[in-house]
Design a protein around this motif. Structure first.
Motif, mmCIF file in Angstrom:
data_model
loop_
_atom_site.group_PDB
_atom_site.id
_atom_site.type_symbol
_atom_site.label_atom_id
_atom_site.label_comp_id
_atom_site.label_asym_id
_atom_site.label_seq_id
_atom_site.Cartn_x
_atom_site.Cartn_y
_atom_site.Cartn_z
ATOM 1 N N UNK A 41 -21.465 -2.858 -37.583
ATOM 2 C CA UNK A 41 -21.982 -1.718 -38.333
ATOM 3 C C UNK A 41 -23.369 -2.047 -38.876
ATOM 4 N N UNK A 42 -24.012 -1.042 -39.472
ATOM 5 C CA UNK A 42 -25.340 -1.234 -40.052
ATOM 6 C C UNK A 42 -25.372 -0.594 -41.437
ATOM 7 N N UNK A 43 -25.821 -1.355 -42.414
ATOM 8 C CA UNK A 43 -26.107 -0.826 -43.741
ATOM 9 C C UNK A 43 -27.607 -0.534 -43.765
ATOM 10 N N UNK A 44 -27.947 0.745 -43.807
ATOM 11 C CA UNK A 44 -29.343 1.178 -43.728
ATOM 12 C C UNK A 44 -29.763 1.716 -45.088
ATOM 13 N N UNK A 45 -30.968 1.355 -45.519
ATOM 14 C CA UNK A 45 -31.454 1.879 -46.789
ATOM 15 C C UNK A 45 -32.907 2.280 -46.695
ATOM 16 N N UNK A 46 -33.246 3.321 -47.425
ATOM 17 C CA UNK A 46 -34.635 3.739 -47.630
ATOM 18 C C UNK A 46 -34.861 3.700 -49.136
ATOM 19 N N UNK A 47 -35.839 2.906 -49.576
ATOM 20 C CA UNK A 47 -36.037 2.679 -51.002
ATOM 21 C C UNK A 47 -36.743 3.831 -51.704
ATOM 22 N N UNK A 48 -37.295 4.774 -50.935
ATOM 23 C CA UNK A 48 -37.961 5.958 -51.484
ATOM 24 C C UNK A 48 -39.076 5.535 -52.440
#
Length: 286
Positions: free
Chosen positions: A66-73
């Motif tokens: 799986x992938x934990x994806x984040x955008x910090x904005x």
């Protein structure tokens, strides 16, 4: 807002500190942060992290299959912890949005300052399932992003070049700060229409894009996650420096304000000595 150079530095940091370690728990602490529900966050627990990837301003952490994806904005950040307090954090209190705890101890927190909650986290089987990643334009530091590829992006583009550089669907990873820096390095007005560039101007702007971002990546290389914001600010020549002297010509750096952001530029270097109209300020003065 973290942009390509800072996110790239965070990717390198996570490769060094996270890859090969097993996730014990993932704790969502802000209601707004999680944008997916299948697979659940608990599916990450007990799986081993791999090498982190960067997609524009997104970080994709492979954990098992799986992938934990984040955008910090705009106001998000990643904080590495060598250890956590014994008592778990209380949801909804303070800037803490997500905590990842590793089996051997430590891990990282995702936080978001302010009231506008835009920090985003996804658990997906493929990063391309994240809408923001699927629509990204080319990476400006990729080998294939040559002068001709850049020229093709500007062909027929009737928007101002500042907006084009910031459009993630056109070019991935450039935000408000580095678009100001690129345009200053290229000696181009942020209001110049993208389609109006001649061949030499396209070449010069392409060089400014690559050189500005490469220099920023080099400056951020090896800098601890907690010091990246200060490192970014110290390297900026015009962005965030309204009223200060331009480091190239000495003229005063000026600003144009918008609804939720502003740009900075040097009149002498970029606009033939003419200040750009700040319509928001003009309305306030009436």
């Amino acid at each position: 807002m973290p942009e390509l150079p800072e996110v790239e530095a965070l990717r390198e940091f996570l490769d060094e500190h996270l890859a090969g370690r097993v996730v014990e728990r993932v704790l969502p602490l802000a209601v707004s942060v999680l944008k997916t529900y299948d697979p659940p966050l608990t599916a990450l627990e007990g799986r081993t992290a791999g090498a982190t990837a960067r997609h524009g301003k997104f970080l994709a952490l492979p954990i098992g299959d799986l992938h934990l994806v984040t955008h910090l904005a705009r106001a998000g950040w990643l904080h590495w912890r060598d250890a956590f307090p014994a008592q778990p954090p209380r949801p909804g209190k303070g800037p803490l949005a997500l905590r990842v705890v590793l089996e051997e101890g430590g891990g990282f927190d995702l936080t978001e300052a302010g009231t506008q909650k835009r920090l985003a986290v996804y658990v997906v089987r493929d990063p391309q399932e994240v809408p923001g990643i699927a629509r990204l334009g080319p990476d400006p530091l990729a080998e294939g992003f040559d002068r001709d590829a850049f020229a093709a992006l500007l062909t027929g583009e009737r928007r101002q070049i500042k907006g084009v550089l910031r459009d993630q669907g056109v070019i991935a990873g450039i935000g408000n700060a580095y678009s100001d820096e690129i345009l200053h390095a290229a000696r181009v007005s942020p209001f110049k229409l993208a389609a109006s560039f001649d061949e030499d101007q396209i070449t010069h702007l392409h060089e400014a894009v690559r050189d500005t971002l490469r220099t920023a990546v080099e400056r951020a290389h090896g800098v601890a996650a907690g010091k990246l914001k200060a490192e970014k600010k110290s390297g900026l020549r015009v962005h965030g420096r309204t009223g200060e002297p331009c480091p190239v010509c000495g003229d005063t750096v000026r600003s144009v304000s918008f609804a939720d952001s502003s740009l900075q530029y040097c009149p002498t270097c970029q606009t033939g000595g003419k200040p750009l109209a700040d319509r928001r300020l003009s309305r306030l003065l009436k």
